[in-house]
Motif scaffolding. Sequence first.
Motif, PDB file in Angstrom:
ATOM      1  N   GLY A  20       2.498  26.508  -3.496  1.00 15.74           N
ATOM      2  CA  GLY A  20       3.549  26.837  -4.459  1.00 15.74           C
ATOM      3  C   GLY A  20       4.864  26.132  -4.184  1.00 15.74           C
ATOM      4  N   GLN A  21       4.987  25.540  -3.012  1.00 19.83           N
ATOM      5  CA  GLN A  21       6.228  24.854  -2.629  1.00 19.83           C
ATOM      6  C   GLN A  21       6.153  23.340  -2.841  1.00 19.83           C
ATOM      7  N   LEU A  22       5.052  22.860  -3.381  1.00 20.37           N
ATOM      8  CA  LEU A  22       4.866  21.417  -3.535  1.00 20.37           C
ATOM      9  C   LEU A  22       5.961  20.800  -4.389  1.00 20.37           C
ATOM     10  N   HIS A  23       6.422  19.658  -3.939  1.00 18.27           N
ATOM     11  CA  HIS A  23       7.499  18.909  -4.593  1.00 18.27           C
ATOM     12  C   HIS A  23       7.235  17.435  -4.283  1.00 18.27           C
ATOM     13  N   PRO A  24       7.691  16.521  -5.127  1.00 17.49           N
ATOM     14  CA  PRO A  24       7.475  15.103  -4.818  1.00 17.49           C
ATOM     15  C   PRO A  24       7.957  14.695  -3.429  1.00 17.49           C
ATOM     16  N   SER A  25       8.962  15.369  -2.911  1.00 12.45           N
ATOM     17  CA  SER A  25       9.518  15.002  -1.605  1.00 12.45           C
ATOM     18  C   SER A  25       8.719  15.543  -0.419  1.00 12.45           C
ATOM     19  N   ASN A  26       7.771  16.480  -0.660  1.00 12.07           N
ATOM     20  CA  ASN A  26       7.048  17.057   0.474  1.00 12.07           C
ATOM     21  C   ASN A  26       5.530  17.077   0.325  1.00 12.07           C
ATOM     22  N   CYS A  27       5.008  16.680  -0.813  1.00 10.08           N
ATOM     23  CA  CYS A  27       3.570  16.835  -1.070  1.00 10.08           C
ATOM     24  C   CYS A  27       2.698  15.976  -0.150  1.00 10.08           C
ATOM     25  N   LEU A  28       3.164  14.791   0.216  1.00 10.72           N
ATOM     26  CA  LEU A  28       2.380  13.954   1.133  1.00 10.72           C
ATOM     27  C   LEU A  28       2.323  14.575   2.528  1.00 10.72           C
ATOM     28  N   PHE A  71       7.361   6.190   1.803  1.00  8.59           N
ATOM     29  CA  PHE A  71       7.659   5.016   2.610  1.00  8.59           C
ATOM     30  C   PHE A  71       7.361   5.230   4.097  1.00  8.59           C
ATOM     31  N   GLN A  72       6.997   6.450   4.451  1.00  8.26           N
ATOM     32  CA  GLN A  72       6.569   6.725   5.812  1.00  8.26           C
ATOM     33  C   GLN A  72       5.055   6.605   5.965  1.00  8.26           C
ATOM     34  N   LEU A  73       4.354   6.411   4.855  1.00  5.81           N
ATOM     35  CA  LEU A  73       2.908   6.234   4.903  1.00  5.81           C
ATOM     36  C   LEU A  73       2.561   4.895   5.538  1.00  5.81           C
ATOM     37  N   SER A  74       1.386   4.841   6.103  1.00  4.23           N
ATOM     38  CA  SER A  74       0.898   3.570   6.635  1.00  4.23           C
ATOM     39  C   SER A  74       0.561   2.658   5.458  1.00  4.23           C
ATOM     40  N   PRO A  75       0.599   1.354   5.662  1.00  6.99           N
ATOM     41  CA  PRO A  75       0.203   0.433   4.585  1.00  6.99           C
ATOM     42  C   PRO A  75      -1.193   0.739   4.036  1.00  6.99           C
ATOM     43  N   ALA A  76      -2.125   1.132   4.908  1.00  8.47           N
ATOM     44  CA  ALA A  76      -3.479   1.456   4.451  1.00  8.47           C
ATOM     45  C   ALA A  76      -3.468   2.656   3.504  1.00  8.47           C
ATOM     46  N   ASN A  77      -2.658   3.681   3.822  1.00  7.03           N
ATOM     47  CA  ASN A  77      -2.583   4.856   2.948  1.00  7.03           C
ATOM     48  C   ASN A  77      -1.876   4.538   1.640  1.00  7.03           C
TER      49      ASN A  77
END
Length: 124
Positions: free
Chosen positions: A32-40, A76-82
């Motif tokens: 219920g707290q999902l937001h574009p800034s925290n969903c990943l 932008f904190q994701l790995s290039p593969a992700n």
Amino acid sequence: VLCVPVIVLRQRLGHFHQLNEIVSACSEFLGGQLHPSNCLGIAAFAEAHSCATLEETAIGYVRDHFMEVMNCEEFFQLSPANIKLLLSSDYIHATSEEHNEFCALEIPLEHLLLVHLLGQENRT
């Protein structure tokens, strides 16, 4: 003599059931707290802790809000593969307007990954 292990087993199963209820309640709360800034981050947390339902919910949120997620710090904190995996997903949802905007950028994936890597170097 057999009663003691059965009682202990019942107690442990009772605690396990309570633990499942706690995990379920926490997963529901985080969903219920999902937001574009925290969903990943929530998706990664769910994967790390084997919370399949929460992980599916978070990934679904990423797909439904991809254009917004793509502009957040977590992306932008994701790995290039992700990043490549997300960008190649057939399940990313975007309105026609958002899709046209994304396609109009005409940024090759390699360039996006380079920008990502350079951005990480600047943060350290």
